[in-house]
Each structure stands twice: as structure tokens, then as C-alpha cells.
Scaffold this motif. Structure first.
Motif, mmCIF file in Angstrom:
data_model
loop_
_atom_site.group_PDB
_atom_site.id
_atom_site.type_symbol
_atom_site.label_atom_id
_atom_site.label_comp_id
_atom_site.label_asym_id
_atom_site.label_seq_id
_atom_site.Cartn_x
_atom_site.Cartn_y
_atom_site.Cartn_z
ATOM 1 N N VAL A 1 1.003 -1.328 -0.137
ATOM 2 C CA VAL A 1 0.041 0.085 0.050
ATOM 3 C C VAL A 1 0.892 1.307 0.100
ATOM 4 N N VAL B 1 1.809 2.165 -3.424
ATOM 5 C CA VAL B 1 0.664 2.751 -4.260
ATOM 6 C C VAL B 1 0.775 4.015 -4.068
ATOM 7 N N LEU C 1 1.198 7.233 -6.649
ATOM 8 C CA LEU C 1 0.082 7.983 -6.657
ATOM 9 C C LEU C 1 0.347 9.557 -6.060
ATOM 10 N N HIS D 1 1.235 -12.765 -0.913
ATOM 11 C CA HIS D 1 0.576 -13.844 -1.904
ATOM 12 C C HIS D 1 1.318 -13.685 -3.146
ATOM 13 N N ASP E 1 0.926 -11.945 -5.498
ATOM 14 C CA ASP E 1 0.495 -11.719 -6.755
ATOM 15 C C ASP E 1 0.211 -10.033 -6.518
ATOM 16 N N LEU F 1 -1.654 -7.757 -9.475
ATOM 17 C CA LEU F 1 -2.833 -7.250 -10.292
ATOM 18 C C LEU F 1 -3.988 -8.000 -9.945
ATOM 19 N N MET G 1 -4.076 6.835 -16.021
ATOM 20 C CA MET G 1 -3.726 7.816 -14.740
ATOM 21 C C MET G 1 -2.529 8.496 -14.897
ATOM 22 N N PHE H 1 -10.443 1.161 -12.708
ATOM 23 C CA PHE H 1 -9.894 0.299 -12.101
ATOM 24 C C PHE H 1 -10.160 -0.240 -10.712
ATOM 25 N N ARG I 1 -13.377 -2.343 -11.301
ATOM 26 C CA ARG I 1 -12.784 -3.589 -11.722
ATOM 27 C C ARG I 1 -12.596 -4.563 -10.470
ATOM 28 N N GLN I 2 -11.771 -3.918 -9.785
ATOM 29 C CA GLN I 2 -11.294 -4.782 -8.403
ATOM 30 C C GLN I 2 -12.248 -5.348 -7.610
ATOM 31 N N ARG J 1 -14.413 -8.038 -9.155
ATOM 32 C CA ARG J 1 -13.653 -9.195 -9.082
ATOM 33 C C ARG J 1 -13.977 -9.815 -7.770
ATOM 34 N N LYS K 1 -6.537 -4.287 -1.323
ATOM 35 C CA LYS K 1 -5.079 -3.915 -1.364
ATOM 36 C C LYS K 1 -4.568 -5.112 -0.483
ATOM 37 N N GLY K 2 -5.435 -5.596 0.326
ATOM 38 C CA GLY K 2 -4.474 -6.927 0.853
ATOM 39 C C GLY K 2 -4.223 -7.811 -0.098
#
Lengths: 333, 304
Positions: A248, A251, A255, A329, A331, A333, B139, B180, B183-184, B187, B303-304
Motif C-alpha cells: 500500500v 501505491v 499516486l 501472496h 500477486d 494485479l 492515470m 480500475f 474492476r477490482q 472481481r 489492497k490486502g
């Protein structure tokens, strides 16, 4: 066409109940089906995907990709909107790199972006951890600290005028009460940049919420087993909290950096780039050249320098993230 | 990807003090939480202080304004500054313009982003991952790069000095981050729910309408909130596209008032304008804050 639950006659014995109104008219639908190959689920999936993505494809072409290409082409021209553009090759780029104001604007932008992002991250992380560990009314604090984030942009800047103006501002009034003569802040060449960076704490709420969510999802067992091994507060933070929050943080760094490099309104409303260009970040420089001096070609060239550097910095941060970001984990995306 | 998020208030036992300290009794066990609350109160003052101070400046009479030392509280509160602000700007008009632009742009963003996010989340097709990356990468485009050609485009379309440049692009899912984000969240919805619709003979559009949209009320609401606030606070685009006084939005109106009544003594007038500008946002925040708090848990899950 019926819209309620209908029994489709063609299906005969199987009598499938359709609970939906078809996306397109039945006759058109038959034509489309014939053209795109059958009424099976895969074909229907492709068609639906195509139809639903249409708005994005149109918007991307007209409002993003088209302007992006046009801006690159314009950057090799001299253009004032009223007369047709003149091709001048690399002229804009040559002028740009020879202009001390441009280099100065870049220096300020990097300071504003670098220090500003770092400052925001530290404040957000500290606030999030304080709220997370608060024994009382943590829900209240969460709402209170998040609240100014909704006032970002123009409202933030107008409120901050009341805080950082030297003669009647809140900061200097408070300093005055304890007997300190405050500096000129947004009216002073030396203090205007620190003021526009410092004021950003006010809208730290979004980052704080992200950090809070991420901190809350760290499994408690990790702390318990580390404590059994004799780890203390600072070690727990360094070896469990930070690594678990690093995705996080990544990110937020990206950003935050992108947003800071593009900064315009917050600085413009407070200082208009002054005094004496001391807060003349690139966003303001581009605005002045393109829309006040009506030099669209030159403005495009400068904005491409912004785009290029944004890309490079993002890629560098992403590349460096392999060293410091921990994915539990595996991954992304 | 789904990680249960515990509410911070239930986390108290985690920060229990070391065994040695707890034996020393109540006082030392309370030291850390009390220090934490004091830090939060001090920080909270820096959050609330600026807003209260805007009110304080806006209520100042000229006498208060030039008084030395400059106090935090006006001695003779007056609403004369609000009258002055109403005199130099058409506040009703500005607010109406802001609200119209916000409403049209936000509804457009929610509808178009949801429609675009669904195939990216669920309908696997060749290149769907690549397309997601492309959406996300938009973005990074600085608004400044796009602004000049967009401006020229809107000049040629004769859209300048109308609301169209500020509202129409929103209907084409142009905000990559929000697409996005949706989308997340799509899912995260169990596939079985959609399959039930498909087995009953519904198509994917039907699954989207009947399953995905109703189950995504929180993320959709968050997109609506974020876009509304961003549009309301936008200064850059309106300052380029809107010119005639009847078309301006609130932040431009304050800028105009600042220029019309320039000089140091107009500061209380600008603060009166700022207050009028900020109050709808504060009310909006109080109205929607429960959605945002749910959003915390949601972002923890994503985010986790």
C-alpha cells in the motif's frame, strides 16, 4: 416487445424463462448473432464485452489518445490557436532547455513533489497508526481526520489562504500569541514554498484511510509470535508492520508523486506562482505559457517533459519496489 | 485477496503494555492510550482549526479586522462580509452551475466506469489484461499534456464557455483510476451469483444489471462521492473553459470576487465566499461519511 417474465415460444418444451429485457432489439440481435458467430456463451461473452467497452474505446480515442498524439505533434510547432500551426522542429525544446525559468520550475516541482510526498506519507502513516491504536473513539478520529480530504483542490486552497496569509493568517496569529513574529509565508520568497508544502497535511485523509485499512489487515498472529521471540515495539514496527504495509505504501508513493508533479490549483490559488517565481511549479509554468501567453506549441513541449519525467520516475519507483515491497501472496494485479 | 478487516476498536488487546508495566497498575497502563489521545486531539485541532478560523475571519467587522493584536475570535461579529460577497457575485447562479456540472459529470462517471469495468473484471477475452493495464496507465497522463489539444478540440467544436467540456468526457469512462477501482471490486463478487443468472437464461448484461450493480452499492457510491467532490473542487478545467460571468463555478466566483474587491480589507469577504463554498461540501460529507467508512474496509480487502 414484452418486458415482463415471458416464455419464449421458440424454445418449445424447454421453456426458458427470460427475466430480462434484451440489450438490443430482437431483429437486430438476430443479425448481430449471425455476423458474430452463434448464440453460444463464448460468443455472447465477446459481444457483451465489445459493446460494454465501446464507451471507453471512444473516450480513450477522442479525449486521451488523440490529444496525446496531437500534443506530441504540436510540441514541434508554434501555434496560437488563431493562425495555423507552424512547424519549427525542435525549436520549442531548444528554447525550453535554454530557459532558466523552465529549469527553475522543474527544480521547484521536484522539491514540491519529493519533499511533499515524503511529508504526506509520514504524516499519513503516523496518523493511521495513532488512530489504529487509539483506545477510545477511534471511529470519531477516523471520520474527523478524513474529512478535509474531501475538501481537496480549490476548497483546500481557499481555506489555506486563511491559515498562511502573513498579516491575518491563523499560523501567524497563533505565533503572535506566544510572542513570536511569524515569517511572511505566502508573501515571502523564502517561505512561500515551505508554506505550500506544509499545508498539504490537511488533506492527508485519503492516504490515512488506505494505511488504516492496510494496517488493520495485518494478521495479529505475526505480532504474537514475534513477541514470543522477544521482539519489542520498534522491532515489531520495523520487521512486521512496515513490510506488511509496503504494497500500500508503494501505491501511495506512486499516486502521491504523480499528483504532486501535476500540482496546479493548490499552488495557483495561494500564490499564483509567486512571489518572484518562488512557487512557480511546472503546472503553473505550463498554464502561463499556454493559456496566458497563448503559446500552445511551447506549452505542449513543456508538458511532454512533465509526462516523460512522470513516466521515468514511476518506472524507477516500480523497479526499486522489488527491493522493499513485500507481497505475501505473490500477486500484484 | 479478501482479507477480513477487524475494526480498530477491537484491537485494544494488541497494544497491551509489557507484563512488567501491567503489574505496576492502572496508572502506567493508561499512559500510552492517554498520550495517544492527546496527540490525536492536538492533530485534530490542526484539522478543525483552519475551518473555524475561516468562520472567524468571515465574521469580522472592519474594526476587528484592523485591531492589534489580531485575535482568534472577532470582537464584534457581523454578517456584512456575506452581504458584500453577495453584492459582487451572483452566488445562486455560481452554486447552481457547480451543482449541475457535478451532477451530470458524476452520474456519467459512475454509469460509464461501471459498464467498462465489468467486462474487464469478468468477461475474459483476448487482451483483457493488457486493456486493464492500458486503462490504469491513463492515470499517469498529466492533465497538462492533454489539456492543450483538448482545448483546441473544444474550441473547434464551439464547446468553450459551455458546460460540455466539463461533463461530456465523464460519460466515456475517462478516469482510469475509478475504472480500475470498480474492476477490482467487481472481481471480489462470487462468480456463482452471476452463473445463477446465466443458467436461468439471462445474458451477461442481465447478470451485470441484476447481480453486479446491486451487490456493488458501496464501491459505486464511493466512485460517485469521489467524482462529485473532485468536480466541485476542480479549478483548472473550469478556469480554462468557462468565461462569461453567468457560466462560472463557485471557485472561479471566489477568484473573481478577490479580483473585483482587491486590497487587504477584502480578505473577510473572500473568507465569507470560501465559507459559502465549503458548507455544501461539509453537509455532503456528513451525509455520505458512512459509505466512506465502509470504503476503508473495502480498500483493506482490495489492497490486502
Amino acid at each position: 416487445m414484452k418486458t415482463g417474465p415471458t416464455v419464449s415460444a421458440t424454445d418449445g418444451a424447454s421453456a426458458v424463462v427470460l427475466r430480462h429485457r434484451p440489450l438490443i432489439g430482437r431483429r437486430v440481435r438476430t443479425l448481430v448473432l449471425r455476423a458474430t458467430g452463434g448464440d453460444n456463451l463464448a460468443g455472447s461473452r465477446r459481444r457483451t464485452a465489445g459493446l460494454m467497452l465501446t464507451p471507453w474505446v471512444l473516450g480513450f480515442a477522442v479525449f486521451l489518445l488523440g490529444p496525446l498524439v496531437a500534443s506530441l505533434i504540436l510540441s514541434f510547432t508554434s501555434y496560437d490557436v488563431f493562425n495555423p500551426p507552424q512547424w519549427i522542429g525542435l525549436g520549442n525544446y531548444r528554447e525550453m532547455f535554454a530557459d532558466p525559468e523552465f529549469l527553475h520550475a522543474w527544480k521547484l516541482t521536484l522539491i514540491y513533489g519529493g519533499l511533499g510526498t515524503l511529508y504526506m506519507l509520514v504524516v499519513a502513516l503516523a496518523t493511521a497508526l495513532l488512530i489504529y491504536h487509539a483506545r477510545w473513539v477511534s471511529g470519531f478520529w477516523r471520520v474527523l481526520y478524513y474529512f478535509p480530504a474531501l475538501l481537496g483542490g480549490a476548497s483546500e486552497a481557499y481555506v489555506m489562504i486563511a491559515v498562511w496569509t502573513p498579516n491575518y493568517g491563523l499560523v501567524n496569529s497563533v505565533l503572535n500569541m506566544v510572542g513570536i513574529q511569524g515569517p511572511g509565508w505566502i508573501d515571502s520568497q523564502q517561505w512561500a514554498l515551505p508554506a505550500v508544502i506544509l499545508m498539504r497535511y490537511w488533506t492527508v485523509g485519503t492516504l490515512m484511510l488506505l494505511f488504516l485499512g492496510s494496517r488493520a489487515s495485518v494478521p495479529l498472529e505475526y505480532y504474537e509470535s514475534a513477541r514470543l521471540d522477544g521482539a519489542k515495539g520498534r522491532q515489531l514496527f520495523r520487521h512486521i508492520t512496515l513490510p506488511m504495509m509496503s504494497p500500500v505504501i508503494l501505491v501511495c508513493v506512486i499516486l502521491g508523486f504523480i499528483a504532486s508533479l501535476q500540482a496546479f490549483a493548490q499552488v495557483w490559488i495561494l500564490t499564483e506562482g509567486g512571489p518572484q517565481y518562488s512557487t512557480d511549479v511546472l503546472g503553473i509554468y505550463i498554464y502561463r505559457e499556454a493559456f496566458e501567453n497563448i503559446r500552445m506549441g511551447y506549452g505542449s513541449a513543456v508538458s511532454w517533459s512533465l509526462f516523460t519525467v512522470t513516466l521515468v520516475i514511476t518506472l524507477v519507483i516500480l523497479a526499486s519496489s522489488k527491493r522493499w515491497v513485500y507481497y505475501e501472496h505473490g500477486d500484484t494485479l | 485477496v479478501t482479507v477480513a478487516v477487524r475494526s480498530p476498536s477491537s484491537e485494544v488487546p494488541v497494544v497491551r503494555s509489557r507484563p512488567a508495566a501491567s503489574r505496576r497498575g492502572l496508572r502506567s497502563r493508561l499512559t500510552r492510550p492517554v498520550l495517544g489521545q492527546i496527540a490525536l486531539i492536538l492533530g485534530g485541532l490542526t484539522i478543525v482549526g483552519p475551518l473555524l478560523y475561516v468562520i472567524s475571519v468571515a465574521l469580522r467587522s472592519p474594526g476587528d479586522y484592523f485591531a492589534q493584536p489580531y485575535g482568534l475570535i472577532p470582537r464584534h461579529p457581523t454578517i456584512v462580509n456575506f452581504r458584500s460577497f453577495f453584492a459582487v457575485t451572483d452566488v445562486g447562479r455560481l452554486m447552481l452551475n457547480s451543482i449541475i456540472i457535478c451532477a451530470v459529470a458524476s452520474v456519467g462517471t459512475v454509469v460509464s466506469s461501471a459498464v467498462v469495468a465489468y467486462p474487464l473484471a469478468r468477461l475474459r477475452f483476448r487482451g483483457s489484461t493488457l486493456l486493464t493495464v492500458l486503462v490504469l496507465s491513463t492515470m499517469m497522463l498529466p492533465p497538462q499534456v492533454l489539456l492543450i489539444p483538448q482545448y483546441i478540440l473544444f474550441v473547434k467544436l464551439h464547446w468553450v464557455d459551455t458546460f460540455l467540456p466539463l461533463t461530456i468526457p465523464a460519460w466515456f469512462a475517462t478516469n482510469g483510476f475509478l475504472v480500475f477501482f470498480l474492476r477490482q471490486s467487481f472481481r471480489g463478487i462470487p462468480r456463482e451469483m452471476e452463473e445463477a443468472v446465466l443458467v436461468d437464461g439471462g445474458n451477461y448484461w442481465c447478470a451485470f444489471r441484476r447481480v453486479i450493480v446491486p451487490m456493488s452499492r458501496t464501491p459505486l457510491m464511493i466512485v460517485l462521492i469521489l467524482q462529485t467532490v473532485a468536480t466541485y473542487n476542480d479549478f483548472f478545467a473550469p478556469s480554462i473553459y468557462l468565461h462569461s460571468p453567468n457560466n462560472l463555478t463557485m471557485p472561479l466566483g471566489i477568484e473573481l470576487a478577490a479580483q473585483t474587491a482587491s486590497g487587504m480589507e477584502n480578505a473577510p469577504v473572500i473568507m465569507a465566499g470560501t465559507l459559502i463554498y465549503v458548507i455544501p461540501l461539509v453537509l455532503f460529507f456528513l451525509l455520505v461519511q458512512k459509505w466512506l467508512v465502509r470504503g476503508v474496509q473495502f480498500s483493506g480487502a482490495v489492497k490486502g
